[in-house]
Scaffold this active site. Structure first.
Site, PDB file in Angstrom:
ATOM      1  N   ASP A  21     -15.330  19.705  37.446  1.00 62.29           N
ATOM      2  CA  ASP A  21     -14.314  18.655  37.577  1.00 62.29           C
ATOM      3  C   ASP A  21     -13.600  18.483  36.239  1.00 62.29           C
ATOM      4  O   ASP A  21     -14.226  18.122  35.247  1.00 62.29           O
ATOM      5  CB  ASP A  21     -15.013  17.357  38.002  1.00 62.29           C
ATOM      6  CG  ASP A  21     -14.077  16.159  37.982  1.00 62.29           C
ATOM      7  OD1 ASP A  21     -12.844  16.359  38.040  1.00 62.29           O
ATOM      8  OD2 ASP A  21     -14.594  15.019  37.900  1.00 62.29           O
ATOM      9  N   ASP A  25     -12.578  12.637  38.211  1.00 62.70           N
ATOM     10  CA  ASP A  25     -12.612  11.895  39.482  1.00 62.70           C
ATOM     11  C   ASP A  25     -13.841  12.260  40.322  1.00 62.70           C
ATOM     12  O   ASP A  25     -13.993  11.811  41.452  1.00 62.70           O
ATOM     13  CB  ASP A  25     -11.313  12.105  40.286  1.00 62.70           C
ATOM     14  CG  ASP A  25     -11.145  13.548  40.754  1.00 62.70           C
ATOM     15  OD1 ASP A  25     -11.982  14.403  40.380  1.00 62.70           O
ATOM     16  OD2 ASP A  25     -10.175  13.822  41.486  1.00 62.70           O
ATOM     17  N   ASP A  29     -12.231  20.980  40.735  1.00 67.51           N
ATOM     18  CA  ASP A  29     -10.817  21.273  40.955  1.00 67.51           C
ATOM     19  C   ASP A  29     -10.424  22.597  40.314  1.00 67.51           C
ATOM     20  O   ASP A  29     -11.246  23.253  39.654  1.00 67.51           O
ATOM     21  CB  ASP A  29      -9.955  20.114  40.411  1.00 67.51           C
ATOM     22  CG  ASP A  29     -10.406  19.694  39.025  1.00 67.51           C
ATOM     23  OD1 ASP A  29     -10.495  20.583  38.151  1.00 67.51           O
ATOM     24  OD2 ASP A  29     -10.713  18.497  38.812  1.00 67.51           O
ATOM     25  N   ASP A  98      -9.971  32.107  51.281  1.00 63.78           N
ATOM     26  CA  ASP A  98     -10.666  31.813  52.526  1.00 63.78           C
ATOM     27  C   ASP A  98      -9.645  31.248  53.497  1.00 63.78           C
ATOM     28  O   ASP A  98      -9.084  30.171  53.256  1.00 63.78           O
ATOM     29  CB  ASP A  98     -11.748  30.766  52.208  1.00 63.78           C
ATOM     30  CG  ASP A  98     -12.852  30.701  53.228  1.00 63.78           C
ATOM     31  OD1 ASP A  98     -12.590  31.009  54.394  1.00 63.78           O
ATOM     32  OD2 ASP A  98     -13.977  30.325  52.845  1.00 63.78           O
ATOM     33  N   ASP A 199     -12.365  33.116  58.215  1.00 60.41           N
ATOM     34  CA  ASP A 199     -13.361  32.221  58.804  1.00 60.41           C
ATOM     35  C   ASP A 199     -13.452  32.408  60.324  1.00 60.41           C
ATOM     36  O   ASP A 199     -12.420  32.511  60.996  1.00 60.41           O
ATOM     37  CB  ASP A 199     -12.958  30.771  58.483  1.00 60.41           C
ATOM     38  CG  ASP A 199     -14.043  29.774  58.815  1.00 60.41           C
ATOM     39  OD1 ASP A 199     -15.134  29.882  58.238  1.00 60.41           O
ATOM     40  OD2 ASP A 199     -13.798  28.879  59.663  1.00 60.41           O
ATOM     41  N   GLU A 254     -15.738  36.678  58.832  1.00 62.82           N
ATOM     42  CA  GLU A 254     -16.939  35.859  58.973  1.00 62.82           C
ATOM     43  C   GLU A 254     -17.063  35.471  60.432  1.00 62.82           C
ATOM     44  O   GLU A 254     -16.063  35.236  61.094  1.00 62.82           O
ATOM     45  CB  GLU A 254     -16.814  34.588  58.125  1.00 62.82           C
ATOM     46  CG  GLU A 254     -18.095  33.793  58.039  1.00 62.82           C
ATOM     47  CD  GLU A 254     -18.163  32.576  58.934  1.00 62.82           C
ATOM     48  OE1 GLU A 254     -19.132  31.827  58.814  1.00 62.82           O
ATOM     49  OE2 GLU A 254     -17.262  32.371  59.781  1.00 62.82           O
ATOM     50  N   HIS A 326     -22.297  28.657  51.116  1.00 67.10           N
ATOM     51  CA  HIS A 326     -22.130  27.206  51.249  1.00 67.10           C
ATOM     52  C   HIS A 326     -22.645  26.662  52.578  1.00 67.10           C
ATOM     53  O   HIS A 326     -22.643  25.457  52.780  1.00 67.10           O
ATOM     54  CB  HIS A 326     -20.650  26.870  51.088  1.00 67.10           C
ATOM     55  CG  HIS A 326     -19.831  27.479  52.199  1.00 67.10           C
ATOM     56  ND1 HIS A 326     -19.693  28.848  52.341  1.00 67.10           N
ATOM     57  CD2 HIS A 326     -19.172  26.927  53.239  1.00 67.10           C
ATOM     58  CE1 HIS A 326     -18.963  29.109  53.407  1.00 67.10           C
ATOM     59  NE2 HIS A 326     -18.628  27.956  53.976  1.00 67.10           N
ATOM     60  N   ASP A 327     -23.037  27.528  53.508  1.00 65.31           N
ATOM     61  CA  ASP A 327     -23.501  27.092  54.831  1.00 65.31           C
ATOM     62  C   ASP A 327     -25.024  27.117  54.977  1.00 65.31           C
ATOM     63  O   ASP A 327     -25.530  26.809  56.055  1.00 65.31           O
ATOM     64  CB  ASP A 327     -22.933  28.006  55.926  1.00 65.31           C
ATOM     65  CG  ASP A 327     -21.449  27.777  56.178  1.00 65.31           C
ATOM     66  OD1 ASP A 327     -20.949  26.686  55.871  1.00 65.31           O
ATOM     67  OD2 ASP A 327     -20.799  28.711  56.687  1.00 65.31           O
TER      68      ASP A 327
HETATM   69  O1  ISL Z   1     -23.877  27.821  59.557  1.00 67.63           O
HETATM   70  C1  ISL Z   1     -23.884  28.257  60.666  1.00 67.63           C
HETATM   71  C2  ISL Z   1     -25.004  28.017  61.618  1.00 67.63           C
HETATM   72  O2  ISL Z   1     -25.272  26.674  61.809  1.00 67.63           O
HETATM   73  C3  ISL Z   1     -22.812  29.104  61.114  1.00 67.63           C
HETATM   74  O3  ISL Z   1     -22.833  29.271  62.478  1.00 67.63           O
HETATM   75  C4  ISL Z   1     -21.436  28.604  60.685  1.00 67.63           C
HETATM   76  O4  ISL Z   1     -21.155  27.364  61.219  1.00 67.63           O
HETATM   77  C5  ISL Z   1     -20.432  29.562  61.179  1.00 67.63           C
HETATM   78  O5  ISL Z   1     -20.760  30.772  60.586  1.00 67.63           O
HETATM   79  C6  ISL Z   1     -19.018  29.210  60.824  1.00 67.63           C
HETATM   80  O6  ISL Z   1     -18.882  28.843  59.479  1.00 67.63           O
HETATM   81  C7  ISL Z   1     -17.605  28.732  58.948  1.00 67.63           C
HETATM   82  O7  ISL Z   1     -16.752  27.961  59.759  1.00 67.63           O
HETATM   83  C8  ISL Z   1     -17.091  26.573  59.908  1.00 67.63           C
HETATM   84  C9  ISL Z   1     -17.371  25.896  58.565  1.00 67.63           C
HETATM   85  O8  ISL Z   1     -17.965  24.647  58.796  1.00 67.63           O
HETATM   86  C10 ISL Z   1     -18.263  26.734  57.685  1.00 67.63           C
HETATM   87  O9  ISL Z   1     -18.413  26.126  56.427  1.00 67.63           O
HETATM   88  C11 ISL Z   1     -17.644  28.094  57.575  1.00 67.63           C
HETATM   89  O10 ISL Z   1     -18.315  28.943  56.682  1.00 67.63           O
HETATM   90  C12 ISL Z   1     -15.928  25.922  60.591  1.00 67.63           C
HETATM   91  O11 ISL Z   1     -14.736  26.229  59.945  1.00 67.63           O
HETATM   92 CA    CA Z   2     -11.261  16.522  39.719  1.00 68.99          CA
END
Ligand code: ISL
Ligand code: CA
Length: 546
Positions: A21, A25, A29, A98, A199, A254, A326-327
């Protein structure tokens, strides 16, 4: 022509909200990323993948885009973006954006128009359907709990949202919508972006009759009903022809529901994507209920998945390898031992990631061994998936403590705590109040400390990247797993014409017997560079075999 730089690249994934950051805030960023370019360069990585930075109400971490041509104001301006792109390039680092083309935000102009009336010219940019006998159009569940349909009272129809209510699915059947998608890609490619991460590309072609799902297994519903639709190959081929081939762009798709059997549909040499992410290992510990329904896994399952997928990529396309993003939870908390053997197992996973065939993607923080965090109550979660998961669990009579036990193991918040730059309470991430609390272990696990030591996880990561760079065999050589190494050892050969490397990994807290072949000399290891017999707890060793 497609150039193949990505086959030789190591990619660093940045989650902008949690990276750095610059203005206090509490939200990471673009200028924060700019201030860390020397750090990124020092990792030795070739490309950066940025999670979405577009204008968004932020219902789902920016995966709900309300303007594809604007930067999220919290993240900065278009000038900041252009400066970041130029500076990355000046540092010899490529940029992968992305793009979320399966759905938009419900606050996108198209959706606002679309829901005004059944006669709106934007009506067919989305999927609007009548209810059946006064009920939902079908029984599809959303990824984030509840039905995938939401009623709009004004026009008395339902719209489809595979993810949250605020993420209506876009209708790729409409040629006008497809043109919009192509134009969005061109807009970013014209700026000089080098790659696109697409995505949920697996779900862009819908089964427009919307048949009921006949299974209660969520991942099976995804495979059979949401992903791999009838026009998928056609939509990908069209984008390739009209857009990607005209730029020197790498694409990585993805999507849940991609299997080793249909991977070739996505990776066709002339009409497909450059790469896809597969989720074999990421879903192997999910039961029929999905993420919050964990089941046990074994190292054998894990090894099998890597074998099957390497074979799928050996003849078509190119592989990608990741152990966290991140998932998903933090890789060391998930596949390693983040307590007693935190350091060894962090390094072991880095060894695996950087010695496999396929392009490695490393998620921010994994290069210093960041671990899962602990939510004390669901209200500490910043993730819609966890919040909705809790609503569903509560209805089933599950209590909060039990739900949290699962969420703390499997939830997405684990990956999204801010980057740990130093040992101060806010970890050097922000001088203000961070949007999400840091993992308290920033006191001991942080970049500043690890930069001082040649033995740190960070230094080991840098050495592994160098080793991969120096040895073509690690990037493009054949992958041959050893059979019969027991239930705790994962070992494989990487072989090229004149070069053979052996990677041996002990995925357990106990020492194990492992016979190193004659003529082997160690290139790197997490217990030091001397040859040794057997493998100590979580030992990783990479040998050149004469
Ligand atoms: O994390 C998962 C299982 O619970 C995956 O099925 C995931 O949700 C899926 O791969 C899709 O992910 C992507 O699209 C989503 C977003 O929330 C995720 O962060 C992204 O990586 C919707 O845009
Ligand atoms: Ca910031």
């Amino acid at each position: 022509m497609h150039s193949d730089w990505y086959k030789h690249a190591v990619v660093y994934q940045i989650y902008p909200r949690s990276f750095c950051d610059s203005n206090g805030d509490g939200i990471g960023d673009l200028r924060g990323i700019l201030s860390k370019l020397d750090y990124i360069k020092s990792l030795g990585v070739d490309a950066v993948w940025l999670n979405p930075i577009y204008k968004s109400p932020n219902d789902d971490g920016g995966y709900d885009i309300s303007d594809y041509h604007a930067i999220q104001p919290e993240f900065g301006t278009m000038d900041d973006f252009e400066e970041l792109l130029a500076q990355l390039h000046a540092h010899g680092i490529r940029l992968i954006m992305d793009l979320v083309l399966n759905h938009s935000s419900d606050e996108h102009r198209w959706f606002l128009e679309s829901k005004k009336s059944r006669l709106s010219p934007y009506r067919d940019y989305y999927f609007w359907r009548d209810g059946k006998d006064g009920k939902l159009p079908n029984n599809w569940p959303s990824f984030f709990g509840g039905s995938a349909w939401q009623k709009d009272e004004n026009t008395d129809q339902y719209y489809l949202h595979l993810f949250s209510r605020k993420q209506p699915d876009l209708n790729w059947e409409s040629p006008a919508l497809r043109n919009e998608m192509h134009a969005i890609m061109r807009f970013w490619l014209d700026k000089g972006v080098d790659g696109l991460r697409l995505d949920v590309i697996s779900a862009i072609s819908k089964r427009t009759q919307f048949p009921d799902t006949d299974t209660t297994d969520f991942n099976e519903t995804i495979r059979k009903y949401y992903a791999n639709g009838p026009r998928l190959k056609e939509f990908i081929a069209e984008a390739r022809q009209k857009v990607w081939d005209r730029y020197n762009v790498m694409t990585v798709g993805e999507g849940p529901g991609i299997t080793p059997h249909n991977a070739s549909d996505y990776l066709d040499e002339r009409n497909g994507l450059s790469m896809i992410f597969h989720f074999g290992h990421m879903f192997m510990d999910q039961g029929p209920g999905g993420r919050f329904d964990p089941i046990a896994w074994t190292l054998n399952d894990f090894k099998k998945i890597f074998k099957i997928w390497d074979e799928a990529f050996a003849t078509q396309g190119w592989g990608s390898v990741f152990l966290g993003n991140h998932d998903f939870p933090r890789m060391v908390s998930r596949w390693g031992n983040d307590q007693q053997y935190w350091e060894q197992s962090s390094k072991l996973l880095i060894t695996l990631l950087l010695s496999m065939r396929g392009t490695p993607f490393i998620f921010q923080g994994d290069e210093i061994g960041m671990t899962n965090t602990v939510l004390k109550s669901v209200s500490d979660s910043r993730d819609i998936e966890t919040q909705n998961g809790w609503k569903a669990a509560k209805v089933k009579g599950i209590d909060e403590a039990d739900f949290l036990q699962v969420a703390n193991r499997a939830g997405r918040d684990n990956a999204r705590t801010p980057m740990q730059w130093n040992g101060k309470p806010n970890g050097g991430f922000s001088v203000g109040e961070p949007w999400m609390p840091l993992n308290p272990n920033t006191i001991t696990i942080n970049v500043e400390e690890q930069r001082k030591s040649p033995h740190s996880v960070l230094s080991y990561f840098q050495s592994m990247v160098r080793l991969r760079k120096q040895n073509t065999v690690l990037r493009t050589g054949a992958y041959e797993p050893l059979a019969d190494t027991g239930e705790n050892v994962f070992a494989f050969w990487r072989k090229a014409d004149a070069d053979t490397i052996l990677v041996a990994l002990n995925f357990s807290d106990a020492p194990v017997h492992f016979a190193t072949p004659p003529g082997a000399s160690k290139l790197i290891g997490n217990y030091g560079a001397e040859n040794s017999t057997g493998l100590r707890p979580w030992e990783a060793a990479v040998y050149r075999v004469a």
